[in-house]
Design a protein around this motif. Sequence first.
Motif, PDB file in Angstrom:
ATOM      1  N   LEU A  33     106.442  44.497  64.635  1.00  0.00           N
ATOM      2  CA  LEU A  33     105.149  44.027  65.132  1.00  0.00           C
ATOM      3  C   LEU A  33     105.288  42.684  65.853  1.00  0.00           C
ATOM      4  O   LEU A  33     104.713  42.488  66.933  1.00  0.00           O
ATOM      5  N   ILE A  34     106.064  41.781  65.282  1.00  0.00           N
ATOM      6  CA  ILE A  34     106.246  40.457  65.899  1.00  0.00           C
ATOM      7  C   ILE A  34     106.969  40.587  67.236  1.00  0.00           C
ATOM      8  O   ILE A  34     106.554  39.995  68.245  1.00  0.00           O
ATOM      9  N   VAL A  35     108.038  41.376  67.271  1.00  0.00           N
ATOM     10  CA  VAL A  35     108.786  41.556  68.519  1.00  0.00           C
ATOM     11  C   VAL A  35     107.915  42.250  69.564  1.00  0.00           C
ATOM     12  O   VAL A  35     107.941  41.894  70.749  1.00  0.00           O
ATOM     13  N   GLY A  36     107.121  43.217  69.121  1.00  0.00           N
ATOM     14  CA  GLY A  36     106.227  43.911  70.042  1.00  0.00           C
ATOM     15  C   GLY A  36     105.184  42.982  70.637  1.00  0.00           C
ATOM     16  O   GLY A  36     104.896  43.043  71.841  1.00  0.00           O
ATOM     17  N   VAL A  37     104.612  42.103  69.821  1.00  0.00           N
ATOM     18  CA  VAL A  37     103.623  41.149  70.314  1.00  0.00           C
ATOM     19  C   VAL A  37     104.267  40.173  71.296  1.00  0.00           C
ATOM     20  O   VAL A  37     103.684  39.860  72.342  1.00  0.00           O
ATOM     21  N   ILE A  38     105.468  39.715  70.982  1.00  0.00           N
ATOM     22  CA  ILE A  38     106.171  38.804  71.899  1.00  0.00           C
ATOM     23  C   ILE A  38     106.452  39.494  73.237  1.00  0.00           C
ATOM     24  O   ILE A  38     106.260  38.904  74.304  1.00  0.00           O
ATOM     25  N   ALA A  39     106.862  40.758  73.182  1.00  0.00           N
ATOM     26  CA  ALA A  39     107.132  41.501  74.418  1.00  0.00           C
ATOM     27  C   ALA A  39     105.843  41.693  75.217  1.00  0.00           C
ATOM     28  O   ALA A  39     105.842  41.585  76.444  1.00  0.00           O
ATOM     29  N   LEU A  40     104.741  41.972  74.528  1.00  0.00           N
ATOM     30  CA  LEU A  40     103.464  42.157  75.207  1.00  0.00           C
ATOM     31  C   LEU A  40     103.003  40.864  75.872  1.00  0.00           C
ATOM     32  O   LEU A  40     102.555  40.877  77.024  1.00  0.00           O
ATOM     33  N   ILE A  41     103.144  39.740  75.176  1.00  0.00           N
ATOM     34  CA  ILE A  41     102.767  38.446  75.745  1.00  0.00           C
ATOM     35  C   ILE A  41     103.633  38.127  76.960  1.00  0.00           C
ATOM     36  O   ILE A  41     103.127  37.669  77.990  1.00  0.00           O
ATOM     37  N   ALA A  42     104.924  38.386  76.855  1.00  0.00           N
ATOM     38  CA  ALA A  42     105.821  38.117  77.986  1.00  0.00           C
ATOM     39  C   ALA A  42     105.444  38.980  79.183  1.00  0.00           C
ATOM     40  O   ALA A  42     105.428  38.503  80.328  1.00  0.00           O
ATOM     41  N   PHE A  43     105.107  40.253  78.927  1.00  0.00           N
ATOM     42  CA  PHE A  43     104.714  41.149  80.018  1.00  0.00           C
ATOM     43  C   PHE A  43     103.409  40.672  80.665  1.00  0.00           C
ATOM     44  O   PHE A  43     103.296  40.628  81.887  1.00  0.00           O
ATOM     45  N   LEU A  44     102.435  40.302  79.835  1.00  0.00           N
ATOM     46  CA  LEU A  44     101.157  39.840  80.382  1.00  0.00           C
ATOM     47  C   LEU A  44     101.321  38.550  81.180  1.00  0.00           C
ATOM     48  O   LEU A  44     100.672  38.376  82.224  1.00  0.00           O
ATOM     49  N   LEU A  45     102.184  37.646  80.726  1.00  0.00           N
ATOM     50  CA  LEU A  45     102.435  36.422  81.475  1.00  0.00           C
ATOM     51  C   LEU A  45     103.049  36.720  82.840  1.00  0.00           C
ATOM     52  O   LEU A  45     102.704  36.090  83.838  1.00  0.00           O
ATOM     53  N   ARG A  46     103.960  37.705  82.882  1.00  0.00           N
ATOM     54  CA  ARG A  46     104.567  38.073  84.157  1.00  0.00           C
ATOM     55  C   ARG A  46     103.519  38.658  85.110  1.00  0.00           C
ATOM     56  O   ARG A  46     103.541  38.383  86.294  1.00  0.00           O
ATOM     57  N   VAL A  47     102.608  39.465  84.562  1.00  0.00           N
ATOM     58  CA  VAL A  47     101.568  40.071  85.402  1.00  0.00           C
ATOM     59  C   VAL A  47     100.607  39.011  85.922  1.00  0.00           C
ATOM     60  O   VAL A  47     100.260  38.993  87.099  1.00  0.00           O
ATOM     61  N   VAL A  48     100.176  38.109  85.024  1.00  0.00           N
ATOM     62  CA  VAL A  48      99.214  37.077  85.410  1.00  0.00           C
ATOM     63  C   VAL A  48      99.814  36.109  86.433  1.00  0.00           C
ATOM     64  O   VAL A  48      99.165  35.717  87.394  1.00  0.00           O
ATOM     65  N   ARG A  49     101.069  35.750  86.232  1.00  0.00           N
ATOM     66  CA  ARG A  49     101.711  34.801  87.134  1.00  0.00           C
ATOM     67  C   ARG A  49     102.177  35.457  88.441  1.00  0.00           C
ATOM     68  O   ARG A  49     102.665  34.786  89.320  1.00  0.00           O
ATOM     69  N   GLY A  50     102.072  36.778  88.525  1.00  0.00           N
ATOM     70  CA  GLY A  50     102.433  37.464  89.767  1.00  0.00           C
ATOM     71  C   GLY A  50     103.927  37.648  89.914  1.00  0.00           C
ATOM     72  O   GLY A  50     104.436  37.719  91.032  1.00  0.00           O
ATOM     73  N   GLY A  51     104.643  37.769  88.795  1.00  0.00           N
ATOM     74  CA  GLY A  51     106.086  37.986  88.860  1.00  0.00           C
ATOM     75  C   GLY A  51     106.399  39.405  89.290  1.00  0.00           C
ATOM     76  O   GLY A  51     105.524  40.255  89.410  1.00  0.00           O
ATOM     77  N   LYS A  52     107.663  39.656  89.577  1.00  0.00           N
ATOM     78  CA  LYS A  52     108.070  41.013  89.964  1.00  0.00           C
ATOM     79  C   LYS A  52     107.926  41.937  88.775  1.00  0.00           C
ATOM     80  O   LYS A  52     108.521  41.723  87.732  1.00  0.00           O
ATOM     81  N   ALA A  53     107.160  43.009  88.947  1.00  0.00           N
ATOM     82  CA  ALA A  53     106.927  43.940  87.830  1.00  0.00           C
ATOM     83  C   ALA A  53     107.771  45.174  87.976  1.00  0.00           C
ATOM     84  O   ALA A  53     108.105  45.593  89.032  1.00  0.00           O
TER      85      ALA A  53
END
Length: 53
Positions: A33-53
């Motif tokens: 659960l902790i690793v999944g939440v960290i991965a989700l936060i990292a993914f959302l940060l990449r989307v919000v910041r406009g990184g390469k998806a």
Amino acid sequence: MNIALLIIIVVAIVLAIVGGMNAALSWLLWVALIVGVIALIAFLLRVVRGGKA
């Protein structure tokens, strides 16, 4: 999606399955659960910041 992020998500899913099947290793479920939440936060940060998806 970044390959490292994809690997983290796969590991989180595997840990969730293993943790769910074995009650003696229930701490793996929390790790998943902790690793999944960290991965989700990292993914959302990449989307919000406009990184390469």
